[in-house]
Design an enzyme around this catalytic site. Sequence first.
Site, PDB file in Angstrom:
ATOM      1  N   SER A   1     -11.152  24.336 -45.279  1.00  0.00           N
ATOM      2  CA  SER A   1     -11.158  23.184 -45.679  1.00  0.00           C
ATOM      3  C   SER A   1     -11.461  22.310 -44.320  1.00  0.00           C
ATOM      4  O   SER A   1     -11.518  22.663 -43.454  1.00  0.00           O
ATOM      5  CB  SER A   1      -9.728  22.754 -45.854  1.00  0.00           C
ATOM      6  OG  SER A   1      -9.494  21.286 -46.056  1.00  0.00           O
TER       7      SER A   1
ATOM      8  N   TYR B   1      -0.110  22.691 -44.732  1.00  0.00           N
ATOM      9  CA  TYR B   1      -1.406  23.008 -45.622  1.00  0.00           C
ATOM     10  C   TYR B   1      -2.424  23.034 -44.293  1.00  0.00           C
ATOM     11  O   TYR B   1      -3.339  23.992 -44.257  1.00  0.00           O
ATOM     12  CB  TYR B   1      -1.905  21.918 -46.400  1.00  0.00           C
ATOM     13  CG  TYR B   1      -3.162  22.049 -46.940  1.00  0.00           C
ATOM     14  CD1 TYR B   1      -3.387  22.793 -48.253  1.00  0.00           C
ATOM     15  CD2 TYR B   1      -4.540  21.372 -46.482  1.00  0.00           C
ATOM     16  CE1 TYR B   1      -4.590  23.015 -48.874  1.00  0.00           C
ATOM     17  CE2 TYR B   1      -5.497  21.772 -47.315  1.00  0.00           C
ATOM     18  CZ  TYR B   1      -5.702  22.408 -48.453  1.00  0.00           C
ATOM     19  OH  TYR B   1      -7.016  22.713 -48.946  1.00  0.00           O
TER      20      TYR B   1
END
Length: 263
Positions: A154, A167
């Site tokens: 990501s 996250y």
Amino acid sequence: MDHHTEFLNRSFGLTGRCALVTGSSQGIGYALALGLAQAGARVVLNGRDRTKLAAAEASLRKQCPAAEVSLLAFDVTDHGAVRSAIDAFEANDGPIDILVNNAGMQFRAPLAEFPADRFDQLLQTNVGSVFNVGQAVARHMITRGQGKIVNICSVQTALARPGIAPYTATKGAVGNLTKGMATDWAQHGLQCNAIAPGYFDTPLNAALVADPEFSAWLAKRTPAARWGKVEELVGACVFLSSEASSFVNGHVLYVDGAISVSL
């Protein structure tokens, strides 16, 4: 066939290859599975929900009628179940040549109040799954002396935003686990790399896409000035899954409209 076409097929074509994409019933996983199928690969869709998987299979066959598609339902966070499913597929259906570790989840909350059980769930879903499936598949690839592993990181592998610290931690871990996979397994003929998407219009980001204030911020913050489209990740995945990337190893390829390189 002219030399140009022959070169492209030899370098980037995936005909005869089998690709397992975890978490591929929707979003980025589905888009990558479709793209790999369009590049000639046999694709294996994975998820926990067999109904959603069947729907994804029907949709993929409609979009790519020539595709060879299989379903493999298992929970990526269950190490034993993953090992059993992968071993059975290899024994009964043939080798998995390409693994795309895409399964993941998001949970947003201020860090000071972040629920401990959600933190553990994020670790197991986003990091544990990459270890579980990566190890199970790599054992067979190592025996054959070749294989491609593409982990989905990501933009949060490199950057942080408020409310998603756990996250961010998991995606940083996936980036470093990718480096570790390459370091251990390159000697056995495997190429282990990662794709780091920026902000893409997916079900995982539905709440952000629906928020005009966030979308306006994103357009200003991203040099490309827009959300990414999931199909824009396919080229990177095909490259990292093909012979064209035969000496690319341990690399995290950002596909993010330049957000990670700008202030």
